[in-house]
Design an enzyme around this catalytic site. Structure first.
Site, short mmCIF file in Angstrom:
data_model
loop_
_atom_site.label_atom_id
_atom_site.label_comp_id
_atom_site.label_asym_id
_atom_site.label_seq_id
_atom_site.Cartn_x
_atom_site.Cartn_y
_atom_site.Cartn_z
N SER A 143 1.08 -0.92 0.01
CA SER A 143 0.22 0.45 0.34
C SER A 143 1.07 1.33 -0.26
O SER A 143 2.31 0.96 0.57
CB SER A 143 -0.76 -0.23 1.54
N TYR A 156 -1.41 -0.68 10.42
CA TYR A 156 -2.00 -0.87 8.57
C TYR A 156 0.28 -0.32 8.07
O TYR A 156 0.22 -1.25 7.49
CB TYR A 156 -2.56 -0.13 8.55
N LYS A 160 2.67 -2.92 6.10
CA LYS A 160 2.35 -2.76 4.52
C LYS A 160 4.01 -2.37 4.50
O LYS A 160 4.25 -3.23 3.85
CB LYS A 160 1.89 -1.98 3.50
#
Ligand SMILES: NC(=O)c1ccc[n+]([C@@H]2O[C@H](COP(=O)([O-])OP(=O)(O)OC[C@H]3O[C@@H](n4cnc5c(N)ncnc54)[C@H](OP(=O)(O)O)[C@@H]3O)[C@@H](O)[C@H]2O)c1
Length: 252
Positions: A143, A156, A160
């Site tokens: 991401s 998150y 990533k």
């Protein structure tokens, strides 16, 4: 109906009953691959297999972080198609929103387990079953949050970033047989990202130099490229697929 010439290649795409994974499966099928897709909800997975075309697609239900599921998914792909050339690690989670100062560490562990450790597990299985002897390619769907600060989705973003480094480690260790790259998308219109644009898509899209949000086929095209001969001399890279939004960094 147009008939697609078969490529003879086989891909395993995790988390592909909808969204980006489904778009990746569509792109690989369009060029003639056979594909195994995974997801947790068995009914949704069955429907996706039917929609994609059961003659060249199988589904194996399970949770990405479950080691037994990883092994079964690779085994079933080998049984059905006799090989597994490509792995696209796409299943991912982002269950929390808020400052990392208050983040529950068990949630942080869960995010890493699903987004990073599961990708490593699938890579180990495909390596053992096929790629160590026959080669292939791996694509990790990371991401933009993994290459920049990502306020309120810090766990998150960290996971990533780790996924991108996992690609580097694997690219080094699996060369020259297997190429390993990451894709770092900005916002792509899926259920996962819906809250970011629902009811304000035009406003959200205005921030993108290319004037729109991403759609799953944008990532499908990138994954098809990174698993094709056209990218035969590319490994350990992160392909940012973002409608140009990263160009805004530094623009006041
Ligand atoms: N959409 C974006 O803007 C965006 C941007 C950058 C990166 N990404 C990344 O792209 C990937 C796919 O996201 P998406 O937007 O396509 O999400 P999505 O539309 O919610 O689709 C997720 C897919 O993965 C499956 N899945 C979810 N959790 C799973 C798990 N633990 N184990 C196995 N399967 C699982 C889902 O099926 P079940 O629910 O049935 O399991 C579904 O098929 C994620 O890794 C995400 O971080 C997305």
């Amino acid at each position: 109906m147009t008939t697609v010439e078969l490529s003879g290649k086989v891909a395993l795409v995790t988390g592909a009953s909808r969204g980006i994974g489904y778009g990746v499966a569509q792109a690989l099928l369009a060029r003639g691959d056979r594909v195994c897709i995974t997801g947790r909800n068995e009914d949704a997975l069955k429907e996706a297999v039917e929609r994609l075309g059961a003659d060249r697609v199988i589904g194996v239900a399970g949770k990405a972080h479950d080691e037994a599921h990883q092994a079964v998914a690779v085994e079933r792909t080998m049984e059905a198609f006799g090989r597994v050339d490509f792995l696209v690690n796409n299943a991912g989670t982002n269950p929390v929103f808020g400052p990392i100062a208050d983040l529950d560490l068990n949630v942080a562990r869960k995010v890493f387990e699903t987004n990073v450790v599961s990708a490593l597990g699938f890579a180990q299985q495909t390596w053992k079953a096929w790629q160590s002897a026959n080669g292939g390619a791996i694509v990790n769907i990371a991401s933009l949050a993994g290459v920049s600060a990502s306020p309120f989705i810090g766990a998150y973003g960290m996971s990533k970033a780790a996924m991108i480094n996992l690609s580097l480690q694997l690219a080094h260790e699996f060369a020259p047989l297997v190429r390993v790259n990451s894709i770092a998308p900005a916002v792509v219109k899926t259920k996962f990202a819906q809250a970011l644009y629902e009811g304000r898509e035009e406003e959200a899209a205005a921030a993108y130099p290319l004037g729109r949000l991403g759609v799953p086929s944008d990532i499908g095209g990138a994954a098809a490229f990174l698993t094709s001969e056209q990218s035969d001399w590319i490994t350990g890279q992160t392909l940012v697929v973002d409608g140009g939004i990263f160009l805004n960094a530094g623009v006041s």
